[in-house]
Design an enzyme around this catalytic site. Structure first.
Site, PDB file in Angstrom:
ATOM      1  NE  ARG A  47       0.081 -11.646  -1.411  1.00  0.00           N
ATOM      2  CZ  ARG A  47      -0.949 -10.805  -1.498  1.00  0.00           C
ATOM      3  NH1 ARG A  47      -1.095  -9.769  -2.133  1.00  0.00           N
ATOM      4  NH2 ARG A  47      -2.046 -11.177  -0.841  1.00  0.00           N
ATOM      5  CG  HIS A 105       4.522  -7.994  -8.749  1.00  0.00           C
ATOM      6  ND1 HIS A 105       3.736  -8.083  -7.937  1.00  0.00           N
ATOM      7  CD2 HIS A 105       4.103  -8.996  -9.906  1.00  0.00           C
ATOM      8  CE1 HIS A 105       2.868  -8.925  -8.190  1.00  0.00           C
ATOM      9  NE2 HIS A 105       3.036  -9.363  -9.442  1.00  0.00           N
ATOM     10  CE  LYS A 115       9.330  -3.886  -4.506  1.00  0.00           C
ATOM     11  NZ  LYS A 115       8.645  -4.829  -5.622  1.00  0.00           N
ATOM     12  CE1 TYR A 151       5.055  -6.238   0.331  1.00  0.00           C
ATOM     13  CE2 TYR A 151       5.882  -4.660  -0.915  1.00  0.00           C
ATOM     14  CZ  TYR A 151       5.078  -5.626  -0.764  1.00  0.00           C
ATOM     15  OH  TYR A 151       4.107  -5.524  -1.623  1.00  0.00           O
ATOM     16  CD  GLU A 160       1.613  -2.862  -9.667  1.00  0.00           C
ATOM     17  OE1 GLU A 160       0.525  -2.857 -10.311  1.00  0.00           O
ATOM     18  OE2 GLU A 160       1.954  -3.484  -8.717  1.00  0.00           O
ATOM     19  CE  LYS A 210      -0.148  -7.415 -10.534  1.00  0.00           C
ATOM     20  NZ  LYS A 210       0.312  -6.241  -9.310  1.00  0.00           N
ATOM     21  CG  ASP A 211       0.956 -11.840  -9.990  1.00  0.00           C
ATOM     22  OD1 ASP A 211       1.122 -12.302  -8.799  1.00  0.00           O
ATOM     23  OD2 ASP A 211       1.210 -10.787 -10.364  1.00  0.00           O
TER      24      ASP A 211
HETATM   25  C1  LIG Z   1       1.755  -2.818  -4.504  1.00  0.00           C
HETATM   26  C2  LIG Z   1       0.619  -2.126  -4.168  1.00  0.00           C
HETATM   27  C3  LIG Z   1      -0.889  -2.343  -4.347  1.00  0.00           C
HETATM   28  N1  LIG Z   1      -1.836  -1.540  -3.849  1.00  0.00           N
HETATM   29  C4  LIG Z   1      -3.200  -2.219  -4.407  1.00  0.00           C
HETATM   30  C5  LIG Z   1      -3.497  -2.408  -5.791  1.00  0.00           C
HETATM   31  C6  LIG Z   1      -4.444  -3.545  -5.528  1.00  0.00           C
HETATM   32  O1  LIG Z   1      -5.712  -3.008  -5.764  1.00  0.00           O
HETATM   33  C7  LIG Z   1      -4.021  -4.177  -4.360  1.00  0.00           C
HETATM   34  C8  LIG Z   1      -3.336  -5.587  -4.630  1.00  0.00           C
HETATM   35  O2  LIG Z   1      -2.303  -5.231  -5.192  1.00  0.00           O
HETATM   36  P1  LIG Z   1      -1.287  -6.422  -6.033  1.00  0.00           P
HETATM   37  O3  LIG Z   1      -2.337  -7.690  -6.316  1.00  0.00           O
HETATM   38  O4  LIG Z   1      -0.474  -5.708  -6.937  1.00  0.00           O
HETATM   39  O5  LIG Z   1      -0.533  -7.006  -4.814  1.00  0.00           O
HETATM   40  P2  LIG Z   1       0.883  -8.066  -4.749  1.00  0.00           P
HETATM   41  O6  LIG Z   1       0.450  -8.971  -5.896  1.00  0.00           O
HETATM   42  O7  LIG Z   1       1.041  -8.301  -3.377  1.00  0.00           O
HETATM   43  O8  LIG Z   1       1.800  -6.900  -5.393  1.00  0.00           O
HETATM   44  C9  LIG Z   1       3.142  -6.835  -4.811  1.00  0.00           C
HETATM   45  O9  LIG Z   1       3.758  -8.174  -4.977  1.00  0.00           O
HETATM   46  C10 LIG Z   1       4.878  -7.961  -4.970  1.00  0.00           C
HETATM   47  C11 LIG Z   1       5.408  -9.298  -4.121  1.00  0.00           C
HETATM   48  C12 LIG Z   1       5.767  -6.981  -4.689  1.00  0.00           C
HETATM   49  O10 LIG Z   1       7.086  -6.869  -4.234  1.00  0.00           O
HETATM   50  C13 LIG Z   1       5.303  -5.646  -5.012  1.00  0.00           C
HETATM   51  O11 LIG Z   1       5.407  -4.610  -3.951  1.00  0.00           O
HETATM   52  C14 LIG Z   1       3.675  -5.703  -5.158  1.00  0.00           C
HETATM   53  O12 LIG Z   1       3.674  -5.721  -6.649  1.00  0.00           O
HETATM   54  O13 LIG Z   1      -3.347  -3.287  -3.510  1.00  0.00           O
HETATM   55  C15 LIG Z   1      -1.769  -0.283  -3.723  1.00  0.00           C
HETATM   56  O14 LIG Z   1      -2.488   0.572  -3.011  1.00  0.00           O
HETATM   57  N2  LIG Z   1      -0.225  -0.035  -3.147  1.00  0.00           N
HETATM   58  C16 LIG Z   1       0.822  -0.906  -3.500  1.00  0.00           C
HETATM   59  O15 LIG Z   1       2.006  -0.359  -3.361  1.00  0.00           O
END
Ligand SMILES: Cc1cn([C@H]2C[C@H](O)[C@@H](COP(=O)(O)OP(=O)(O)O[C@H]3O[C@H](C)C(=O)[C@H](O)[C@H]3O)O2)c(=O)[nH]c1=O
Length: 175
Positions: free
Chosen positions: A58, A61, A70, A130, A141, A166-167
């Site tokens: 992940r 970001h 964080k 976190y 983002e 996304k990534d």
């Molecule tokens: C970050 C976040 C996401 N979401 C929702 C949005 C998406 O529908 C779902 C998954 O989100 P995402 O794919 O961005 O999750 P990660 O890839 O784990 O993102 C995180 O990964 C890295 C390691 C980080 O440090 C960041 O805090 C954060 O970007 O959760 C929320 O509702 N609230 C939030 O604060």
């Protein structure tokens, strides 16, 4: 609580004091006043929790606006946690630090604003908790590619990582 330095001044490794007994253990994962005194003058406002399977990566970001400090903890499993300095004026701009955080070593990583964050899951599953110092702001983002050749992060990969669309579409880091 021990606060350990890393190769980037502002990124800290924290090892909470663990109270073991025949039942198991107890530790304070975060205590506001002590954190502000010993780590950074930060007020957290949002807690996140993610569960990932082995091989998940992940990141990397950050939020351009409403930038977040964080505090990363691992509730179950083990991750390779990475912080990348993206502060253009910083002497360590473009540098990264990594640490293995796990439920067994109780290590936490403090990653201030101005850094991109990502992690790679080493255990069968990993539950990562976190604390963030600002609220989720999807519009701001940003994402750097985990395999950006300029960053050259030495991920301990065991095969192709599992990443989100996304990534996979992340930006490339430009010095
Ligand atoms: C970050 C976040 C996401 N979401 C929702 C949005 C998406 O529908 C779902 C998954 O989100 P995402 O794919 O961005 O999750 P990660 O890839 O784990 O993102 C995180 O990964 C890295 C390691 C980080 O440090 C960041 O805090 C954060 O970007 O959760 C929320 O509702 N609230 C939030 O604060």
């Amino acid at each position: 609580m021990q606060v350990l330095a890393t190769a980037i001044t502002e990124v800290k490794i924290i090892v909470p004091k663990v109270f073991q007994d025949e039942r198991g253990y107890f530790l304070e994962t975060w205590q506001h006043a002590r954190f502000k005194e010993l780590v950074a003058p930060v007020d957290f406002v949002q807690d996140n929790l993610s569960l990932s399977v082995k091989g998940t990566l992940r990141g990397l970001h950050w939020q351009e606006e409403q930038a977040q400090d964080k505090l990363i903890s691992v509730v179950q499993g083990e991750i390779f946690d990475v912080a990348v300095d993206i502060r253009k004026e910083s002497p360590t701009y473009g540098k990264w630090v990594a640490e293995v955080l796990s439920a067994d070593n109780h290590k936490q990583m403090f990653i201030p604003k101005g850094f991109a964050h990502g992690f790679y899951v080493l255990s069968d599953t990993a539950m990562v908790h976190y604390k963030c110092s600002d609220y989720y702001h999807p519009k701001s983002e940003r994402c750097l590619r985990w395999d950006d050749p300029t960053l050259a992060i030495e991920w301990p990969l065991d095969g192709e990582p599992l990443i989100s669309a996304k990534d996979a579409a992340g930006l490339c880091f430009m010095r």
